[in-house]
Design a protein around this motif. Structure first.
Motif, mmCIF file in Angstrom:
data_model
loop_
_atom_site.group_PDB
_atom_site.id
_atom_site.type_symbol
_atom_site.label_atom_id
_atom_site.label_comp_id
_atom_site.label_asym_id
_atom_site.label_seq_id
_atom_site.Cartn_x
_atom_site.Cartn_y
_atom_site.Cartn_z
ATOM 1 N N ILE A 87 0.823 -1.220 0.000
ATOM 2 C CA ILE A 87 0.000 0.000 0.000
ATOM 3 C C ILE A 87 0.853 1.264 0.000
ATOM 4 C CG2 ILE A 87 -1.569 1.391 1.435
ATOM 5 C CD1 ILE A 87 -3.025 -0.793 -0.161
ATOM 6 N N TYR A 88 1.915 1.256 0.789
ATOM 7 C CA TYR A 88 2.774 2.438 0.900
ATOM 8 C C TYR A 88 3.307 2.830 -0.476
ATOM 9 C CZ TYR A 88 6.149 5.624 2.967
ATOM 10 O OH TYR A 88 6.843 6.746 3.319
ATOM 11 N N LYS A 89 3.669 1.813 -1.271
ATOM 12 C CA LYS A 89 4.194 2.043 -2.629
ATOM 13 C C LYS A 89 3.135 2.718 -3.513
ATOM 14 C CE LYS A 89 3.834 -1.352 -5.528
ATOM 15 N NZ LYS A 89 3.938 -2.702 -6.081
ATOM 16 N N PHE A 90 1.882 2.227 -3.435
ATOM 17 C CA PHE A 90 0.804 2.828 -4.235
ATOM 18 C C PHE A 90 0.572 4.285 -3.821
ATOM 19 C CE2 PHE A 90 -0.575 -1.695 -4.776
ATOM 20 C CZ PHE A 90 -0.531 -1.731 -6.163
ATOM 21 N N GLN A 91 0.567 4.521 -2.519
ATOM 22 C CA GLN A 91 0.319 5.876 -2.019
ATOM 23 C C GLN A 91 1.412 6.836 -2.470
ATOM 24 O OE1 GLN A 91 1.960 7.596 0.817
ATOM 25 N NE2 GLN A 91 0.341 8.937 1.582
ATOM 26 N N ARG A 92 2.672 6.395 -2.373
ATOM 27 C CA ARG A 92 3.784 7.248 -2.809
ATOM 28 C C ARG A 92 3.685 7.542 -4.297
ATOM 29 N NH1 ARG A 92 4.647 9.831 1.054
ATOM 30 N NH2 ARG A 92 6.124 10.910 -0.268
ATOM 31 N N GLN A 93 3.323 6.511 -5.074
ATOM 32 C CA GLN A 93 3.243 6.693 -6.520
ATOM 33 C C GLN A 93 2.141 7.695 -6.902
ATOM 34 O OE1 GLN A 93 2.637 3.139 -8.845
ATOM 35 N NE2 GLN A 93 3.338 4.119 -10.717
ATOM 36 N N ILE A 94 1.000 7.602 -6.225
ATOM 37 C CA ILE A 94 -0.101 8.541 -6.499
ATOM 38 C C ILE A 94 0.361 9.969 -6.211
ATOM 39 C CG2 ILE A 94 -2.384 9.323 -5.737
ATOM 40 C CD1 ILE A 94 -2.971 6.250 -5.209
ATOM 41 N N LEU A 95 0.995 10.176 -5.066
ATOM 42 C CA LEU A 95 1.446 11.524 -4.700
ATOM 43 C C LEU A 95 2.511 12.040 -5.667
ATOM 44 C CD1 LEU A 95 1.609 11.340 -0.789
ATOM 45 C CD2 LEU A 95 -0.222 12.247 -2.234
#
Length: 184
Positions: free
Chosen positions: A84-92
């Motif tokens: 999840i952390y990876k997805f969140q960073r990518q979105i930002l």
């Protein structure tokens, strides 16, 4: 903008469901639903990214167009939680923002015996990411609509902070009931 029953303007939101493979994204997704959320009509254009986990360019494209994101993991799969952390960073990164409307959803919450991620861990990650955490089960329809509605509330709040609405008299909707979801 499409009209609503009484001629009021209807808001439309493009929501994107992201997460690892097999977390239940397709099961959570209801394509194009219309509902009333907090007395304001909304049309939800929901993009399910199932099957696209491995296509980085395609993922960036839907991240660019999304107005709000459901970060979904399975409570029975610790690996999906850690992603999840990876997805969140990518979105930002794609949005070039420090924050953006998202909520964290732990799916498959009905499978208590197979649980690998505790509710406390989900809440802890949500605090770290500064987002709301909800547990859901597409199988027993627990918190599915609520997750999408909560995300719309986060988007509305975010958009009002970005560009505050012009002061005009607020007109109450005739229809005050919770949500009428219509698959169109």
């Amino acid at each position: 903008m499409a009209g609503w029953k009484d001629g009021s303007v209807q808001e439309k939101y493009r929501l994107v469901v992201v997460g690892g493979g097999g977390v239940g994204k397709s099961a959570l997704t209801i394509q194009f639903i219309q509902c009333v959320i907090d007395e304001r009509p909304a049309r939800l254009d929901i993009l399910d990214t199932a099957g696209q986990e491995e296509f980085g360019a395609m993922r960036e494209q839907y991240m660019r167009t999304g107005e709000g994101f459901l970060l979904v993991f399975s409570v029975t799969d610790r690996g999906s939680f850690e992603e999840i952390y990876k997805f969140q960073r990518q979105i930002l990164r794609v949005k070039d923002r420090d924050e953006f409307p998202m909520i964290l959803v732990g799916n498959k919450a009905d499978l208590e015996q197979q649980r690998q991620v505790t509710q406390e861990e989900g809440q802890q990650l949500a605090r770290q990411l500064k987002v709301t955490y909800m547990e859901a089960s597409a199988k027993i329809r627990m918190n599915v609509d609520q997750a999408f509605h909560e995300l719309v509330r986060v988007i509305r709040k975010f958009q009002e902070q970005e560009c505050p609405p012009s002061p005009e008299p607020t007109r109450k909707e005739k229809d005050k009931s919770g949500c009428h979801c219509v698959i169109v």
